[in-house]
Design a protein around this motif. Structure first.
Motif, mmCIF file in Angstrom:
data_model
loop_
_atom_site.group_PDB
_atom_site.id
_atom_site.type_symbol
_atom_site.label_atom_id
_atom_site.label_comp_id
_atom_site.label_asym_id
_atom_site.label_seq_id
_atom_site.Cartn_x
_atom_site.Cartn_y
_atom_site.Cartn_z
ATOM 1 N N ARG A 50 -7.277 0.098 -0.279
ATOM 2 C CA ARG A 50 -7.644 -0.613 -1.506
ATOM 3 C C ARG A 50 -8.430 0.294 -2.431
ATOM 4 O O ARG A 50 -9.406 0.926 -2.012
ATOM 5 C CB ARG A 50 -8.483 -1.856 -1.193
ATOM 6 C CG ARG A 50 -7.662 -3.056 -0.750
ATOM 7 C CD ARG A 50 -7.510 -3.091 0.726
ATOM 8 N NE ARG A 50 -6.597 -4.156 1.172
ATOM 9 C CZ ARG A 50 -6.209 -4.313 2.412
ATOM 10 N NH1 ARG A 50 -6.659 -3.505 3.370
ATOM 11 N NH2 ARG A 50 -5.369 -5.261 2.723
ATOM 12 N N TRP A 56 -3.712 -1.398 -4.604
ATOM 13 C CA TRP A 56 -3.614 -0.987 -3.206
ATOM 14 C C TRP A 56 -2.366 -0.140 -3.008
ATOM 15 O O TRP A 56 -1.468 -0.099 -3.846
ATOM 16 C CB TRP A 56 -3.584 -2.216 -2.295
ATOM 17 C CG TRP A 56 -2.314 -3.018 -2.406
ATOM 18 C CD1 TRP A 56 -1.174 -2.895 -1.663
ATOM 19 C CD2 TRP A 56 -2.048 -4.053 -3.364
ATOM 20 N NE1 TRP A 56 -0.215 -3.782 -2.093
ATOM 21 C CE2 TRP A 56 -0.726 -4.501 -3.133
ATOM 22 C CE3 TRP A 56 -2.797 -4.643 -4.387
ATOM 23 C CZ2 TRP A 56 -0.147 -5.525 -3.894
ATOM 24 C CZ3 TRP A 56 -2.208 -5.650 -5.140
ATOM 25 C CH2 TRP A 56 -0.908 -6.077 -4.891
ATOM 26 N N GLY A 206 -1.784 -7.372 -1.996
ATOM 27 C CA GLY A 206 -3.065 -7.050 -1.383
ATOM 28 C C GLY A 206 -2.986 -6.156 -0.171
ATOM 29 O O GLY A 206 -4.010 -5.693 0.328
#
Length: 432
Positions: A50, A56, A206
């Motif tokens: 991240r 990311w 994510g």
């Protein structure tokens, strides 16, 4: 006087997707499970990075096919969102870099026709195997004995097409075609054909390692991080690096075969011989997706050591972007070991997209070959390896059973890891 070993019901070695899935299924059925993980994190070769602005990248496994039902089901159960992966689909926006000259695929006149030939050749090879059982069929032994490089040479492709095809294969197998058996290639090509247009279709918003952390959360303190195993035995004996000893009724060995060979001295020769892809990745974040300024999507295949790059930040928020370079096969793996790998990769990206270097920021480099708890990217069966290894990957060794992508029909994929964990857990539960 040495301390007596502690008793365990089921010990899982490795907290990658395979080990975690096996543990979750066993715990759900009422078994008492402990997961030993040498690293200070879960996920194994599924590892996301991240950046400070919320973007990311994937240091390991990145793409999900539309027919990866276990991955998709787990993502849904964890409430994770998917992003479509389309980079590299437009031949007018992706580049082929040959001899220091980069041009869109559409400008290489022989390329389009010959890539159609190649797709036809892949399909013909795939038709010779059963994707659900690569060892079946009259052609299996002959295919297993021959390297994929022989098959490609017989096609008499042009230089540009050989570069494109060679890099495509090195990306897929993380070794050159001479290190891949035709049986292994046919098996994987058959898998891709089943996926159809859904091959490399999705990423997880994510980061993919949320699959692992989500599974680990269901296990709580049953997962022991920073707990490297020194030795296991078929009797169920486990010796930790710190000297602690255990006796387990069942051991699920869910680590890559090169690592397993270090902790299980009697690893069968057929499994010790299995090849693994080599190399890693470099991802560089930029202030702006400068490749789009040139009408490109960031996807490049090259004859240089780094091999392939793409925009891994596709559909992510923000003006900035993340360009990922895959360092595969011998040349890429050698580049991954150099102290100035990131600088070299950045210079190459600047050659292709002038201004990239001035906009580059945080970079992350991963070398799976020299990671002591991976010792490679994923299993790639070389000539003469698959038929010998396959039955031994699925059998029981006293109290030891094997899990991991290398044991499954979806070899090399997160899907294979999850499927293997479920299969092993089911076998343990069925045996009582």
């Amino acid at each position: 006087m040495s301390q007596r070993p502690s008793k365990l019901d089921v010990a899982v070695i490795g907290a990658g997707l395979a080990g975690l899935r096996a543990a979750v299924d066993l715990v759900a059925a009422g078994r008492d499970v402990v997961v030993f993980e040498a690293r200070d994190r879960v996920g194994g070769r599924v590892w996301s990075h991240r950046f400070a602005n919320g973007q990311w990248c994937e240091r390991g496994a990145e793409f999900i096919d539309a027919n990866h039902v276990e991955v998709l089901a787990l993502a849904q159960s964890l409430g994770l969102e998917l992003l479509d992966a389309t980079v590299g689909d437009d031949d007018g926006r992706r580049l082929l870099d040959v001899g220091g000259r980069a041009a869109p695929f559409t400008l290489h006149h022989s390329l389009q026709t010959e890539l159609v030939w190649w797709q036809q050749a892949r399909a013909e090879l795939a038709a010779l195997v059963d994707p659900d059982d690569p060892t079946a069929g009259d052609d299996a032994a002959e295919l297993d004995a021959r390297p994929l490089s022989e098959y490609i040479s017989a096609l008499h492709l042009s230089v540009a097409t050989r570069v494109a095809v060679g890099r495509e294969l090195r990306t897929e197998f993380m070794v050159g075609p001479e290190g891949v058996s035709q049986l292994m290639a046919a098996w994987m090509f058959a898998r891709h054909l089943r996926a159809g247009d859904g091959y490399e279709a999705f990423r997880i918003v994510g980061g993919n390692d949320q699959l692992a952390t989500g599974l680990a959360a269901r296990l709580g303190d049953r997962v022991r991080l920073g707990a490297p195993v020194a030795d296991i035995e078929g009797t169920g004996a486990i010796t930790m690096v710190d000297g602690h000893r255990f006796i387990a009724d069942e051991i699920v060995a869910a680590v890559p075969l090169p690592v397993l060979g270090r902790i299980w001295p009697v690893l069968p020769d057929e499994l010790a011989a299995v090849g693994y892809g080599i190399g890693g990745k470099v991802s560089v974040q930029t202030d702006r997706r400068i490749w789009q300024d040139y009408g490109r999507d960031g996807s490049v295949l090259s004859d240089r050591a780094w091999g392939e790059m793409w925009d891994t930040s596709e559909h992510q928020h923000g003006d900035g972007g993340v360009l990922t370079v895959l360092l595969s096969s011998n040349d890429g793996a050698a580049l991954a070991t150099l102290p100035d790998t990131v600088a070299r990769v950045t210079d190459e990206a600047d050659r292709l997209f002038p201004g990239f270097k001035g906009m580059s920021g945080e970079a992350v480099r991963t070398d799976w070959t020299h990671d002591p708890y991976s010792l490679g990217a994923y299993a790639t069966f070389g000539p003469g390896q698959l038929l010998d290894a396959w039955p031994k990957l699925r059998q029981r060794y006293d109290r030891i059973v094997l899990a991991g992508e290398h044991t499954d029909e979806y070899c090399g994929f997160m899907e294979g890891a999850l499927r293997s964990g479920a299969r092993v857990a089911g076998g343990i539960l069925a045996s009582g």
